[in-house]
Design an enzyme around this catalytic site. Sequence first.
Site, short mmCIF file in Angstrom:
data_model
loop_
_atom_site.label_atom_id
_atom_site.label_comp_id
_atom_site.label_asym_id
_atom_site.label_seq_id
_atom_site.Cartn_x
_atom_site.Cartn_y
_atom_site.Cartn_z
CD GLU A 264 110.47 5.67 44.44
OE1 GLU A 264 109.85 6.89 44.66
OE2 GLU A 264 111.60 5.82 44.47
CD GLU A 318 110.20 4.66 54.30
OE1 GLU A 318 111.62 4.67 54.17
OE2 GLU A 318 109.69 4.72 53.13
CE LYS A 321 111.46 9.22 52.31
NZ LYS A 321 111.17 8.77 50.96
CD GLU A 327 108.95 13.07 50.52
OE1 GLU A 327 109.72 12.21 50.65
OE2 GLU A 327 108.51 13.56 49.53
#
Length: 353
Positions: A264, A318, A321, A327
């Site tokens: 990541e 997203e 999250k 985030e």
Amino acid sequence: MHRILILSILFSCFLSFSLLADGNAIGVNYGRIANNLPSAFKVVKLLKSQGINRVKLFDTDPAVLLSLSGSGIKVTVNFPNEKLFFAAKKLSYALTWLNKNVVVYYPKTIIESIAVGNEVFVDPHNTTKYLVPAMRNIHKALTINNLHNSIKISSPIALSALGSSYPSSTGSFKPDLIEPVIKPMLNFLRETSSYLMINVYPFFAYESNADVISLDYALFRENPGNVDPGNGLKYFNIFDAQIDAVFAALNRVQYDDVRVVVSETGWPSKGDSDEVGASPQNAAAYNGNLVKKILNNGGTPLRPNANLTVYLFALFNENKKVGPTSERNFGMFYPDMNKVYDVPFTVAGGLRG
């Protein structure tokens, strides 16, 4: 003879290029903590349209794995932290999980690796002691299915597994992790010719130290660089410095033959008022320049010839999250599949500095 020799040389060059290209590769993390994402079928079409041929999942969702069938895209699936205890205790559990979540899809879905757990050392549920036994049992399950030479086992760790990471030459794993889990895990990776997965985020290093770290240094842009007093090497970006800290840590425990994969890394396009540097322009610069570096076979100052596979985080924003605004804004695409910013994923995509 002359023609055969030429063909032989051409084949050797092609093979060398293929191996090199496979060693220096870009993939993307496909997270799905959201309620507004497109169908997996549409996502696979998106991946292929962008030239993305590697994807890392955080589960083994049947709809996703079936959609990837026949796509030619190489897939990493995840074995969840909360099931490490069961896989560690019983080979039969690992075997059942593997048969249900991997074997039934392979080889039409090209599952190339299983990420056992995710950042287990910082898991509040204290599952660290089950990690390596679970990895070994899942590998045994692969062996029973004669897939141990085709599918690798690893486990993504956070950079915080290092007790020291700056300067890079001081890189070392946290002392309390070395004997209980780091060495056993690295020994397993060495035995199985696998690789260490590491999650690195220069954004967080920059955000926390923006008063002393230049944005150009964080984004791979032109800058004077910093000399590491320990090894005398000059660094021009945080990413290289962080990866070399991992290499130094591996060397310190005498496992420097274990390859590293960046499972990541990324940069958010939006953040809260105190999240310095989060913007679409900076995210485009970080990811775009990183892709350019990797696909041009860029190693690090400590290991200039290192073959790095890097998985960008993440494919989509997203919306479910938790945590700060960043985030929910690491995605390179909106849920409607429009780009948050432009990042070509291939050399042919017209990479820009």
